[in-house]
Design a protein around this motif. Structure first.
Motif, PDB file in Angstrom:
ATOM      1  N   ALA A  16      88.154  18.422  45.574  1.00 34.02           N
ATOM      2  CA  ALA A  16      87.733  19.623  46.313  1.00 34.02           C
ATOM      3  C   ALA A  16      86.498  20.248  45.662  1.00 34.02           C
ATOM      4  N   ALA A  17      86.497  20.276  44.325  1.00 32.51           N
ATOM      5  CA  ALA A  17      85.342  20.838  43.606  1.00 32.51           C
ATOM      6  C   ALA A  17      84.097  19.989  43.842  1.00 32.51           C
ATOM      7  N   PHE A  18      84.277  18.671  43.902  1.00 27.98           N
ATOM      8  CA  PHE A  18      83.133  17.781  44.135  1.00 27.98           C
ATOM      9  C   PHE A  18      82.552  18.028  45.529  1.00 27.98           C
ATOM     10  N   THR A  19      83.410  18.185  46.521  1.00 27.02           N
ATOM     11  CA  THR A  19      82.945  18.480  47.874  1.00 27.02           C
ATOM     12  C   THR A  19      82.194  19.806  47.902  1.00 27.02           C
ATOM     13  N   ASP A  20      82.726  20.796  47.199  1.00 27.76           N
ATOM     14  CA  ASP A  20      82.070  22.099  47.099  1.00 27.76           C
ATOM     15  C   ASP A  20      80.702  21.953  46.431  1.00 27.76           C
ATOM     16  N   ALA A  22      78.760  19.312  46.295  1.00 21.40           N
ATOM     17  CA  ALA A  22      77.822  18.622  47.176  1.00 21.40           C
ATOM     18  C   ALA A  22      77.218  19.585  48.195  1.00 21.40           C
ATOM     19  N   THR A  23      78.021  20.496  48.679  1.00 26.24           N
ATOM     20  CA  THR A  23      77.514  21.503  49.618  1.00 26.24           C
ATOM     21  C   THR A  23      76.527  22.436  48.934  1.00 26.24           C
ATOM     22  N   ARG A  24      76.888  22.897  47.737  1.00 28.93           N
ATOM     23  CA  ARG A  24      76.030  23.830  47.000  1.00 28.93           C
ATOM     24  C   ARG A  24      74.685  23.198  46.624  1.00 28.93           C
ATOM     25  N   LEU A  25      74.687  21.906  46.345  1.00 28.45           N
ATOM     26  CA  LEU A  25      73.465  21.241  45.883  1.00 28.45           C
ATOM     27  C   LEU A  25      72.821  20.382  46.972  1.00 28.45           C
ATOM     28  N   THR A  26      73.285  20.554  48.202  1.00 22.82           N
ATOM     29  CA  THR A  26      72.668  19.938  49.381  1.00 22.82           C
ATOM     30  C   THR A  26      72.566  18.419  49.247  1.00 22.82           C
ATOM     31  N   CYS A  27      73.707  17.805  49.082  1.00 18.84           N
ATOM     32  CA  CYS A  27      73.764  16.349  49.022  1.00 18.84           C
ATOM     33  C   CYS A  27      75.089  15.889  49.618  1.00 18.84           C
ATOM     34  N   ALA A  28      75.214  14.596  49.815  1.00 15.51           N
ATOM     35  CA  ALA A  28      76.418  14.056  50.445  1.00 15.51           C
ATOM     36  C   ALA A  28      76.917  12.855  49.662  1.00 15.51           C
ATOM     37  N   PRO A  29      78.229  12.743  49.432  1.00 12.30           N
ATOM     38  CA  PRO A  29      78.768  11.596  48.694  1.00 12.30           C
ATOM     39  C   PRO A  29      78.464  10.273  49.386  1.00 12.30           C
ATOM     40  N   VAL A  30      78.291   9.239  48.591  1.00 14.73           N
ATOM     41  CA  VAL A  30      78.126   7.882  49.102  1.00 14.73           C
ATOM     42  C   VAL A  30      79.512   7.244  49.091  1.00 14.73           C
ATOM     43  N   PHE A  31      80.138   7.183  50.212  1.00 14.96           N
ATOM     44  CA  PHE A  31      81.521   6.712  50.265  1.00 14.96           C
ATOM     45  C   PHE A  31      81.600   5.213  49.969  1.00 14.96           C
ATOM     46  N   GLY A  32      82.702   4.833  49.352  1.00 12.64           N
ATOM     47  CA  GLY A  32      82.905   3.439  49.003  1.00 12.64           C
ATOM     48  C   GLY A  32      82.384   3.068  47.633  1.00 12.64           C
ATOM     49  N   THR A  33      81.833   4.038  46.903  1.00 13.55           N
ATOM     50  CA  THR A  33      81.349   3.769  45.550  1.00 13.55           C
ATOM     51  C   THR A  33      82.402   4.218  44.542  1.00 13.55           C
ATOM     52  N   PRO A  34      82.455   3.584  43.379  1.00 14.60           N
ATOM     53  CA  PRO A  34      83.476   3.938  42.387  1.00 14.60           C
ATOM     54  C   PRO A  34      83.295   5.353  41.849  1.00 14.60           C
ATOM     55  N   GLU A  35      84.410   5.990  41.557  1.00 11.70           N
ATOM     56  CA  GLU A  35      84.383   7.307  40.923  1.00 11.70           C
ATOM     57  C   GLU A  35      84.351   7.133  39.405  1.00 11.70           C
ATOM     58  N   ALA A  36      83.619   8.006  38.733  1.00  9.72           N
ATOM     59  CA  ALA A  36      83.554   7.989  37.270  1.00  9.72           C
ATOM     60  C   ALA A  36      84.266   9.231  36.746  1.00  9.72           C
ATOM     61  N   TRP A  37      85.445   9.017  36.162  1.00 11.67           N
ATOM     62  CA  TRP A  37      86.256  10.131  35.664  1.00 11.67           C
ATOM     63  C   TRP A  37      86.036  10.319  34.171  1.00 11.67           C
TER      64      TRP A  37
END
Length: 303
Positions: A16-20, A22-37
């Motif tokens: 949820a924070a990542f989605t928030d 992306a909105t704040r910084l005007t970008c969109a996730p690239v779906f299907g790419t690995p997450e780095a935790w």
């Protein structure tokens, strides 16, 4: 570098924070790419797209009353003080906000297409890198070490920590563990933070003053399972490591990694190599002038 957290509440909160972010910084996730935790789900990063193309978005979380500090502002501070000569991601923009229980910092950085040299911090197999890569790495470390320490930047390790940790994990070495020379360092130079065959040095959040030679010693220790490449690291940084300051940095790093061996499997498998290297270092340290028994008076292993 770390696995996805087991706690579904942490995963949901960070997504949820990542989605928030992306909105704040005007970008969109690239779906299907690995997450780095990050460790314990404290950070989450993945590729995004903005108006200029692909970038990298990373979100950090902290309890609302504990946001700030060295790691929180590390990337921002590094971007402000380090030379552009150092091959690293560029910080494009950032945002901070607070929720009811947690605070967040999001950082959008330039995208690095080259993969890390290793999926884990330690090197587990031989790697072929061009001579220019090694030259650039050495040059980058020299530039970092020559950079004045920013006001208020906390050290990678403190002198008190070194005094306590070396005897606790290495026993009574008979060495003077007082650091005579400090300088700026990346602080976490290992194979998961280096890309190849084009060099980029990742993850600057923990940079700060450290014993002279710390970065070279750190990388060398994580290369010990592959002797051929470890020899290349040593050759590249010989004029740093083959000095009393460099050997104390190696002893310090060894103690740090052996402490970490109690906590995770990466360092547990690295520990036998580190112990063997320490035996070699201690057998030659007095010959090379690293400390004296008088320098360690009063040091005792802790329980």
């Amino acid at each position: 570098m770390f696995s996805e957290p087991d706690d579904s509440a942490v995963r949901d909160r960070m997504h949820a924070a990542f989605t928030d972010a992306a909105t704040r910084l005007t970008c969109a996730p690239v779906f299907g790419t690995p997450e780095a935790w990050g460790h314990g789900g404290r950070t989450l990063g993945m590729p995004v797209e903005d108006a200029h193309g692909r970038a990298w978005l990373r979100v950090m979380e902290a309890p609302a009353g504990k946001a700030g500090g060295k790691l929180w502002v590390g990337t921002k501070t590094a971007a402000a003080v380090l030379s552009d000569e150092i091959p690293r991601p560029r910080l494009l923009r950032s945002a901070e906000w607070k929720g009811h229980e947690y605070a967040y910092r999001a950082e959008l950085s330039s995208y690095v297409p080259e993969p890390p040299c290793s999926p884990s911090p330690d090197l587990t197999e031989r790697i072929a890198l061009p001579d220019t890569w090694w030259f650039q790495l050495r040059r980058a470390c020299d530039v970092v070490a020559a950079t004045p320490v920013p006001d208020g930047r906390q050290p990678v390790v403190t002198q008190d920590y070194i005094h306590r940790t070396i005897p606790r994990y290495l026993g009574e070495t008979g060495l003077d563990t007082t650091v005579q020379r400090w300088g700026l360092a990346h602080g976490d130079l290992h194979w998961a933070n280096l890309t190849g065959p084009e060099l980029t040095i990742l993850d600057w959040e923990g940079f700060g003053p450290a014993p002279h030679g710390f970065d070279a010693a750190h990388l060398h220790a994580y290369t010990l399972p592959v002797p051929e490449t470890a020899a290349q690291v040593r050759k590249t940084f010989l004029n740093v490591l083959d000095t009393p300051d460099g050997r104390l940095a190696e002893i310090t790093v060894a103690a740090i990694l052996l402490q970490a061996a109690d906590r995770d499997p990466v360092h547990a498998r690295l520990a036998p190599h580190v112990r063997a290297h320490v035996r070699h270092l201690l057998s030659t340290s007095h010959h090379h002038g690293l400390g004296s028994p008088q320098g360690s008076a009063g040091l005792r292993p802790e329980g």
